[in-house]
Design an enzyme around this catalytic site. Structure first.
Site, short mmCIF file in Angstrom:
data_model
loop_
_atom_site.label_atom_id
_atom_site.label_comp_id
_atom_site.label_asym_id
_atom_site.label_seq_id
_atom_site.Cartn_x
_atom_site.Cartn_y
_atom_site.Cartn_z
N LEU A 251 0.84 -1.20 0.00
CA LEU A 251 0.00 0.00 0.00
C LEU A 251 0.88 1.25 0.00
CD1 LEU A 251 -2.91 1.16 0.15
CD2 LEU A 251 -2.51 1.40 2.59
N TYR A 252 2.02 1.15 0.68
CA TYR A 252 2.96 2.28 0.68
C TYR A 252 3.33 2.64 -0.76
CZ TYR A 252 7.40 4.74 0.89
OH TYR A 252 8.40 5.66 0.69
N ALA A 253 3.75 1.62 -1.52
CA ALA A 253 4.15 1.84 -2.91
C ALA A 253 2.97 2.40 -3.71
CB ALA A 253 4.63 0.53 -3.52
#
Ligand code: UGA
Length: 440
Positions: free
Chosen positions: A247-249
């Site tokens: 999700l960060y990416a």
């Protein structure tokens, strides 16, 4: 048992009930009496609600006013002083930039702010000092910045009023946007914080930038993680980035698309920098090199992830000073935003660069370098990489940045970790002689 009168029945909506005269006058009297009472009650309720809302909003505004850690003449003077470039008049580098650095008390933010200040640019920092990792480290960085004349405002990029005020007080030439929810694996634990900072916060900042007059040029931190499942190496800006693994990416990739929109509609000059696993002194305690150092010194075990088929994970670890040079070169070459009054007046630059080291190193090798400098053997527990958003390796192609920014990383992982360990030991007061660990 009560007999129900005809008049007790409700009339069908839209139809008039025909009634006998005696019953009718009685009914009319009752009806008027109850309507009048109802009207008075309604009036009373409206007045009560209005009073509630006005008192509530007064209390809210007043408490916000008193709780706000920003605003006032003294505060504005501090902002203006910090934002003023101090290059000598007629200096070869020009008049100097005036930069708003978001995430200034963060790792990369602190280093960039110091470097800008040292060469005579004006810098104002903004940071919300959240507790993702030890806020005392962020406060120590702020103290360092303050000793070099950089003022850091405590506030959130989601606070549109604060941003508008900052742009009102200072005509920033550039924004170096580094505030973000970082960390690849933590994105499984706290999804909301990634959306809050990396998506909503970014939009809030871009809104303020597009409304500002003059509009600043924006340089911001994307991430090598946008390459996700891409397995062509080395990673080039032309490769696909539509398969994020975390999700960060995904939020960083979203940031690239969002900034593109603002560039397209409002003429904001945008440069996105894909950082590759940045490390160094004053670094982030959540990152592997930092937490490994802490655990090794404390005699605690470390977990080393391994890829499929027992292949070691590898990262294109990039030293902070190299990254800082890349950031400053991006600011210097950014090109102007073209909009005014929230309207685009012409095309503005939209750029994306990899900032890596171009020499991936395996995680076990990272551990063995640390063991050498710390003179302690690590207690390693090697496990298969859990499905937590990690990617097996990263490797940057930096041709574009080299060509257009003059970016040229010069620090090997051995050299960089030596500087990190030296800083770590002095910052945490580790005493080799007595094997004591102060403040660790
Ligand atoms: O390049 C980037 O864009 C990203 O780099 C880092 O992410 P990461 O490369 O995962 O950095 P670390 O968390 O320091 O991990 C480095 C390596 O050590 C491994 N690791 C991590 C933690 C651990 O306990 N054990 C372990 O083997 C990871 O799997 C990874 O291969 C940063 O944390 C991200 O914020 C940044 O955006």
């Amino acid at each position: 048992m009560r007999v129900v009168d005809e008049e007790d029945y409700p009339s069908t909506p839209g139809k008039v009930k025909v009634e006998r005269s005696g019953a009718m006058s009685r009914h009319l009297h009752r009806c008027f009496a109850s309507t009048g009472t109802m009207f008075l009650w309604a009036l009373f309720l409206v007045a009560l609600t209005a009073t509630y809302f006005s008192v509530h909003s007064f209390v809210n505004n007043t408490s916000r006013y008193f709780a706000a850690s920003w605003g006032g003449l003294h505060w504005e003077r501090q902002i203006r002083a910090s934002a003023s470039p101090r290059r000598p008049p007629g200096s070869a580098e020009g008049a100097g930039l005036s930069v708003l650095v978001t995430g200034a008390a963060g790792f990369v933010g602190t280093h960039c702010s110091l470097a800008l200040r040292k060469r005579g640019d004006g810098v104002v920092g903004l940071d919300n000092f959240n507790s993702y990792y030890d806020p005392s480290l962020k406060k120590a960085r702020r103290a360092l910045l303050s000793s070099h004349g950089v003022f850091v405002v405590e506030g959130d990029i989601n606070d549109g009023r604060l941003l508008a005020k900052l742009f009102d007080v200072v005509p920033f030439t550039h924004v170096l946007h580094l505030a973000a929810q970082a960390g690849v694996r933590y994105a499984m634990e706290n999804t909301a914080s990634y959306v809050h900072s990396n998506v909503a916060g970014l939009v809030s900042l871009l809104e303020a930038c597009k409304d500002a007059d003059p509009q600043p040029a924006i340089v911001w931190a994307s991430s090598s993680s946008v390459y996700g499942l891409n397995d062509r190496v080395p990673f080039s800006e032309a490769h696909r980035t539509d398969q994020p693994a975390s999700l960060y990416a995904a939020t960083k990739k979203a940031g690239e698309e969002i900034t593109h929109t603002y560039n397209h509609i409002y003429g904001l000059s945008v440069t996105g920098l894909r950082f590759f696993t940045v490390y160094g002194p004053w670094g982030r305690p959540d990152m592997a090199y930092f937490s490994f150092t802490r655990n090794i010194l404390q005699g605690k075990p470390i977990t080393v992830y391994r890829g499929r088929d027992h292949v070691d994970l590898a990262r294109d670890f990039t030293y902070i000073d190299d990254i800082v040079r890349g950031c400053l070169a991006s600011l210097d070459t950014a090109g102007r935003s073209t909009g005014t009054g929230g309207k685009k007046r012409g095309p503005a630059p939209y750029r994306i660069y990899n900032l890596g080291n171009t020499s991936p190193v395996s995680v076990p090798r990272l551990v063995s370098i640390l063991e050498t400098y710390l003179r302690v053997k690590a207690k390693k527990s090697v496990i298969e990489m859990p499905g937590n958003g990690d990617v097996p390796f990263t490797h940057a192609n930096i041709s574009l940045a080299r060509e257009q920014l003059g970016y040229k990383p010069t620090t090997s992982l051995e050299m960089g970790l030596k500087k990190f360990v030296r800083w770590y030991l002095s910052y945490y007061g580790y005493n080799r002689g007595t094997q004591g660990f102060k403040n660790l």
